[in-house]
Design a protein around this motif. Sequence first.
Motif: not given
Length: 122
Positions: A67-69, A83-91
């Motif tokens: 995901a992007k901020e 954990k690495d600070g990246s973003l991921q989409w969740a449903l």
Amino acid sequence: MKLYAFVAAFVAVAPMAFAAPTQTASTSAGDVLVNKDGMALYTFDKDAGGESACYDDCATAWPPFAAKEEVADEGGLTKITRKDGSLQWALNGRPLYFFAGDAASGDVNGEGMGGVWHLARP
């Protein structure tokens, strides 16, 4: 005049840049959630509390749906921080993933894998 052209171009492109990251597609497994390219999305039973449990080799086989901020949450789609600070989409708080074994849109080869991977349903 140049400013007007820039603003007009931005207004034309902006809706695409901030469009919902998922859509529904009909597959051999029924209606599932897919990304804009038609690739199926999955959930992992071992994820809990809105956090991903899939890293390292797991994330190679099941890449997180990045995901992007700047893209707004929409409906049940939200962003979680890995954990690495990246973003991921969740449903609905469940992180979403792709399956490396899906080669083309409409593929749903990861459904039921290991009894813990499931297609995301709308």
